[in-house]
Design an enzyme around this catalytic site. Structure first.
Site, PDB file in Angstrom:
ATOM      1  N   CYS A 248      -9.812  -2.651 -10.739  1.00 58.04           N
ATOM      2  CA  CYS A 248      -9.386  -1.480  -9.971  1.00 58.04           C
ATOM      3  C   CYS A 248      -8.021  -1.708  -9.309  1.00 58.04           C
ATOM      4  O   CYS A 248      -7.534  -0.870  -8.575  1.00 58.04           O
ATOM      5  CB  CYS A 248     -10.436  -1.076  -8.943  1.00 58.04           C
ATOM      6  SG  CYS A 248     -10.682  -2.321  -7.668  1.00 58.04           S
TER       7      CYS A 248
ATOM      8  N   ARG B 180     -15.560   1.938  -1.446  1.00 61.08           N
ATOM      9  CA  ARG B 180     -15.304   0.603  -0.925  1.00 61.08           C
ATOM     10  C   ARG B 180     -15.413   0.648   0.590  1.00 61.08           C
ATOM     11  O   ARG B 180     -14.849   1.541   1.224  1.00 61.08           O
ATOM     12  CB  ARG B 180     -13.916   0.123  -1.330  1.00 61.08           C
ATOM     13  CG  ARG B 180     -13.647  -1.255  -0.735  1.00 61.08           C
ATOM     14  CD  ARG B 180     -12.355  -1.826  -1.219  1.00 61.08           C
ATOM     15  NE  ARG B 180     -11.213  -1.112  -0.678  1.00 61.08           N
ATOM     16  CZ  ARG B 180      -9.959  -1.397  -1.020  1.00 61.08           C
ATOM     17  NH1 ARG B 180      -9.713  -2.311  -1.916  1.00 61.08           N
ATOM     18  NH2 ARG B 180      -8.963  -0.730  -0.484  1.00 61.08           N
TER      19      ARG B 180
ATOM     20  N   ASN C 298      -4.410  -6.660  -7.275  1.00 58.49           N
ATOM     21  CA  ASN C 298      -3.274  -6.682  -6.330  1.00 58.49           C
ATOM     22  C   ASN C 298      -3.397  -7.868  -5.380  1.00 58.49           C
ATOM     23  O   ASN C 298      -2.450  -8.613  -5.175  1.00 58.49           O
ATOM     24  CB  ASN C 298      -3.230  -5.389  -5.503  1.00 58.49           C
ATOM     25  CG  ASN C 298      -3.297  -4.159  -6.373  1.00 58.49           C
ATOM     26  OD1 ASN C 298      -2.933  -4.220  -7.534  1.00 58.49           O
ATOM     27  ND2 ASN C 298      -3.773  -3.056  -5.828  1.00 58.49           N
ATOM     28  N   ASP C 299      -4.581  -7.997  -4.803  1.00 59.53           N
ATOM     29  CA  ASP C 299      -4.778  -9.128  -3.889  1.00 59.53           C
ATOM     30  C   ASP C 299      -4.984 -10.423  -4.644  1.00 59.53           C
ATOM     31  O   ASP C 299      -4.562 -11.477  -4.193  1.00 59.53           O
ATOM     32  CB  ASP C 299      -5.967  -8.852  -2.954  1.00 59.53           C
ATOM     33  CG  ASP C 299      -5.547  -7.963  -1.797  1.00 59.53           C
ATOM     34  OD1 ASP C 299      -4.485  -8.232  -1.209  1.00 59.53           O
ATOM     35  OD2 ASP C 299      -6.253  -6.988  -1.504  1.00 59.53           O
TER      36      ASP C 299
ATOM     37  N   ARG D 128     -10.768   4.207  -1.493  1.00 63.19           N
ATOM     38  CA  ARG D 128     -10.269   3.328  -0.415  1.00 63.19           C
ATOM     39  C   ARG D 128     -10.591   3.980   0.928  1.00 63.19           C
ATOM     40  O   ARG D 128      -9.765   4.687   1.507  1.00 63.19           O
ATOM     41  CB  ARG D 128      -8.761   3.134  -0.552  1.00 63.19           C
ATOM     42  CG  ARG D 128      -8.324   2.267  -1.730  1.00 63.19           C
ATOM     43  CD  ARG D 128      -6.822   2.022  -1.704  1.00 63.19           C
ATOM     44  NE  ARG D 128      -6.425   0.905  -2.514  1.00 63.19           N
ATOM     45  CZ  ARG D 128      -5.945   0.996  -3.774  1.00 63.19           C
ATOM     46  NH1 ARG D 128      -5.810   2.173  -4.335  1.00 63.19           N
ATOM     47  NH2 ARG D 128      -5.594  -0.081  -4.435  1.00 63.19           N
TER      48      ARG D 128
ATOM     49  N   HIS E 258       0.825  -1.209   0.000  1.00 60.01           N
ATOM     50  CA  HIS E 258       0.000   0.000   0.000  1.00 60.01           C
ATOM     51  C   HIS E 258       0.858   1.258   0.000  1.00 60.01           C
ATOM     52  O   HIS E 258       0.453   2.292  -0.510  1.00 60.01           O
ATOM     53  CB  HIS E 258      -0.993  -0.042   1.158  1.00 60.01           C
ATOM     54  CG  HIS E 258      -2.125  -0.963   0.867  1.00 60.01           C
ATOM     55  ND1 HIS E 258      -2.197  -2.231   1.374  1.00 60.01           N
ATOM     56  CD2 HIS E 258      -3.194  -0.835   0.044  1.00 60.01           C
ATOM     57  CE1 HIS E 258      -3.277  -2.833   0.894  1.00 60.01           C
ATOM     58  NE2 HIS E 258      -3.897  -2.008   0.099  1.00 60.01           N
TER      59      HIS E 258
ATOM     60  N   GLU F  60     -11.146 -10.583  -5.548  1.00 60.06           N
ATOM     61  CA  GLU F  60      -9.712 -10.493  -5.259  1.00 60.06           C
ATOM     62  C   GLU F  60      -9.185 -11.715  -4.512  1.00 60.06           C
ATOM     63  O   GLU F  60      -8.032 -11.756  -4.108  1.00 60.06           O
ATOM     64  CB  GLU F  60      -9.382  -9.196  -4.519  1.00 60.06           C
ATOM     65  CG  GLU F  60     -10.219  -8.915  -3.303  1.00 60.06           C
ATOM     66  CD  GLU F  60      -9.908  -7.545  -2.676  1.00 60.06           C
ATOM     67  OE1 GLU F  60      -8.897  -6.921  -3.016  1.00 60.06           O
ATOM     68  OE2 GLU F  60     -10.697  -7.115  -1.817  1.00 60.06           O
TER      69      GLU F  60
ATOM     70  N   ARG G 270       2.292  -9.501  -0.728  1.00 66.80           N
ATOM     71  CA  ARG G 270       2.561  -8.370  -1.606  1.00 66.80           C
ATOM     72  C   ARG G 270       3.463  -7.313  -0.980  1.00 66.80           C
ATOM     73  O   ARG G 270       3.957  -6.420  -1.671  1.00 66.80           O
ATOM     74  CB  ARG G 270       1.239  -7.731  -2.086  1.00 66.80           C
ATOM     75  CG  ARG G 270       0.415  -7.118  -0.987  1.00 66.80           C
ATOM     76  CD  ARG G 270      -1.005  -6.857  -1.457  1.00 66.80           C
ATOM     77  NE  ARG G 270      -1.255  -5.462  -1.758  1.00 66.80           N
ATOM     78  CZ  ARG G 270      -2.471  -4.943  -1.943  1.00 66.80           C
ATOM     79  NH1 ARG G 270      -3.544  -5.707  -1.897  1.00 66.80           N
ATOM     80  NH2 ARG G 270      -2.624  -3.671  -2.180  1.00 66.80           N
TER      81      ARG G 270
END
Ligand code: PEP
Ligand code: MG
Length: 583
Positions: A514, A345, A466-467, A305, A198, A443, A477
């Site tokens: 996204c 989200r 990403n996830d 987010r 992040h 995800e 990650r």
């Protein structure tokens, strides 16, 4: 000073040239030596003077507090002043200098370590947390003793010049990074972190060059060293020679020129050569990012987010923002987007975005009580957020997006709670959009492999690559030691993405991406070829992606993509994706 080059992971594009601002915790850098008898009183005075200086600094902070500063901020300063006056801090280390002949820094750290150990034993969680205050106070004293800079330098006064600064740290939490938003920082370098940690994402959203996973950067680079970050290559050059500096300045100028050219595309609709329209949305962290999103020509927000509203609240009376506070922020984003959709989200807290650093205790946080799992375990907190989002939906087009869903009962429970929040608002006579759409983030591989369960219940899907990559390939990650295994083009990842896009199309519901893949121009055509028509990314990447779309011919791309999807050979996939891009 000798020049040296470090190699790490590129996480954000561009070149930054500036002076290093080190964020090493002072306590880690403390020198240990014994002081001769005749210098002992001078050493005692050195510590006393440093303590006095920190006192004066705290006083000055107090008097300079803006009138509208939250009252907790004053209380926070008071607590630090009280700790500093306590004999355990202001006198005990002096005794250590006199009895053990330690230098001032070492004496202070020894005393703090001892106090910290005592705090660890305390049962009361609130008191135990005060350990952090004591450590922060000690850090202030240490920094004065060592003459090093503060965490964040004070803002510049008007007309004052400061060379652009590059933050070099072992690690920076996303919350800490937010502190740098309004300062003259032009780049970040950290020892740890991966492409999609992040912290890297925040660096990209700030649109400044960054390199992470630099391993030793924070111990090798010194305060005020000249540093070049080559964000595209993940390279950091410290103390560059004049020739190297000149080369990078020239490259920087070229990049700026290319960027100016891109700006002309702001109002051009994102349509492929053969006339297919594509929706380009922005990922944001705070409502203040909305003007930047509009500036880049975003057609809405594809991912807000919301957890960033919950992080870094040390100075606030409430650890969790209240319903009204949240509502104001969501409404601010909705109004700022002027009628364009805003996808909020729900809280995705946990893993590398802990609500509170002290709570970061899960054995395996990425697999732990994260995101929707956390929210369903804390229904009061979740309902508060749902009500705040629903209230904001009365002011424009809002969509809700639920992260980390894997089970049907999680979807059902989430939807039931949304209904409950709606009922509470109806009872209180508060308006909301009764037709608000609710979507799921895809995800977790299990979600991508059970899509009928999702499309039946949800209004839209958004793929969190990403996830999805993290969980499909079983690599953390944020762990730079496995960063080389993070591969968006792994055949398994591509299959899961393609399946999700196809399932959405079949069910007649929108599917967006996204995650970071959406903003990577090397992958734009591949995603278009899979059928993706909604991309959500950092505003900074939007115009480059649009340029790629404008130059794309869907017919040719789809045929090539079908071929890629039948391949399982990584080399062949990489080559075909490159062909797709240049071809
Ligand atoms: C993702 O996982 O791809 C995503 C968009 O969410 P985050 O990066 O916030 O986990
Ligand atoms: Mg995610």
């Amino acid at each position: 000073m000798a020049s040296f080059t470090l190699h790490g992971i590129p996480v954000s594009r561009g070149i930054a040239i500036g002076r290093a601002h080190l964020l090493t915790p002072a306590a880690l850098d403390v020198k240990h030596y014994l002081v001769a008898e005749e210098h002992m009183e001078a050493e005692v005075r050195r510590l006393q003077e440093a303590i006095a200086e920190v006192h004066r600094g705290l006083q000055a902070l107090w008097t300079d507090l803006p009138k509208d500063a939250p009252t907790e901020l004053g209380a926070f300063i008071d607590v630090h002043a009280l700790i500093l006056s306590d004999p355990m801090i202001s006198e005990a280390p002096l005794d250590i200098i006199r009895t053990r002949h330690y230098n001032a820094e070492w004496a202070l750290v020894t005393q703090i370590d001892e106090l910290s150990a005592q705090f660890d034993e305390i049962e009361d969680a609130y008191l135990r947390e005060r350990k952090a205050d004591i450590q922060q106070v000690a850090e202030r004293v240490l920094k004065v003793l060592m003459g090093s800079a503060q965490l964040v330098p004070p803002p510049l006064s008007e007309g004052e010049y400061q060379p652009p600064m590059i933050v070099v740290a072992h690690d920076i939490s996303p919350a800490d990074m937010l502190q740098f938003r309004d300062r003259s920082f032009i780049g970040f370098v950290t020892d740890v972190g991966g492409q999609n940690s992040h912290t890297a994402i925040v660096a990209r959203s700030l649109d400044i060059p960054a390199a992470v996973g630099m391993s030793q950067a924070s111990s090798l680079v010194e305060q005020d060293d000249w540093v070049i970050i080559d964000g595209d290559a993940g390279v950091v050059i410290a103390n560059p020679s004049p020739l190297v500096l000149e080369q990078y300045r020239a490259r920087q100028a070229l990049m700026l020129k290319a960027r100016k050219k891109l700006l002309k595309l702001k109002k051009t609709p994102a349509v492929t050569r053969d006339g297919t329209a594509v929706t380009l949305l922005a990922n944001i962290e705070l409502p203040d990012d909305c003007p930047g999103a509009l500036e880049a020509g975003a057609q809405g927000v594809g991912l807000f987010r919301s957890e960033f509203l919950f992080m870094g609240r040390a100075g606030h009376a409430h650890k969790i923002p209240t319903e009204d506070e949240q509502f104001e922020q969501y409404k601010k984003a909705v109004l700022a987007m002027k009628g364009r959709p805003v996808t909020i989200r729900t809280l995705d807290i946990g893993a590398d975005k802990p609500l509170d650093q002290a709570e970061h205790t899960a054995l395996n946080p990425a697999l732990g009580l994260r995101a929707i799992r956390y929210c369903l375990a804390e229904p009061a907190l979740f309902l508060t957020q749902l009500r705040a989002i629903l209230r904001a939906s009365a002011f424009g087009k809002v969509r809700m997006l639920i992260p980390m869903l894997a089970h049907a009962f999680e979807i059902d429970q989430s939807l039931a709670m949304i209904e409950q929040a709606k009922a509470q608002l109806r009872e209180a006579g508060v308006k909301y959009d009764t037709g608000i759409e609710v979507g799921a983030m895809i995800e977790i591989p299990a979600a991508a492999l059970s899509l009928p369960m999702f499309v039946k219940r949800m209004d839209f899907l958004s793929i969190g690559t990403n996830d999805l990559i993290q969980y499909t390939l079983a690599i953390d990650r944020v762990d730079y030691e496995v960063a080389h295994l993070y591969d968006p083009l792994h055949p398994a990842v591509l299959q899961l993405i393609a399946m999700t896009i196809a399932a959405g199309k079949k069910a007649g519901i929108d599917v967006a991406v996204c995650g970071e893949m959406a903003g990577d121009t090397k992958l734009t055509r591949l995603l278009l070829g899979m059928g993706l028509r909604e991309f959500s990314m950092h505003p900074a990447q939007l115009l480059s992606v649009k340029q790629e779309i404008l130059n794309s011919d869907l017919g040719a791309i789809m045929a090539q993509t079908r071929k890629i999807m039948r391949t399982c050979e990584p080399g062949a996939i990489a080559e075909a994706v490159e062909q797709l891009r240049i071809g």
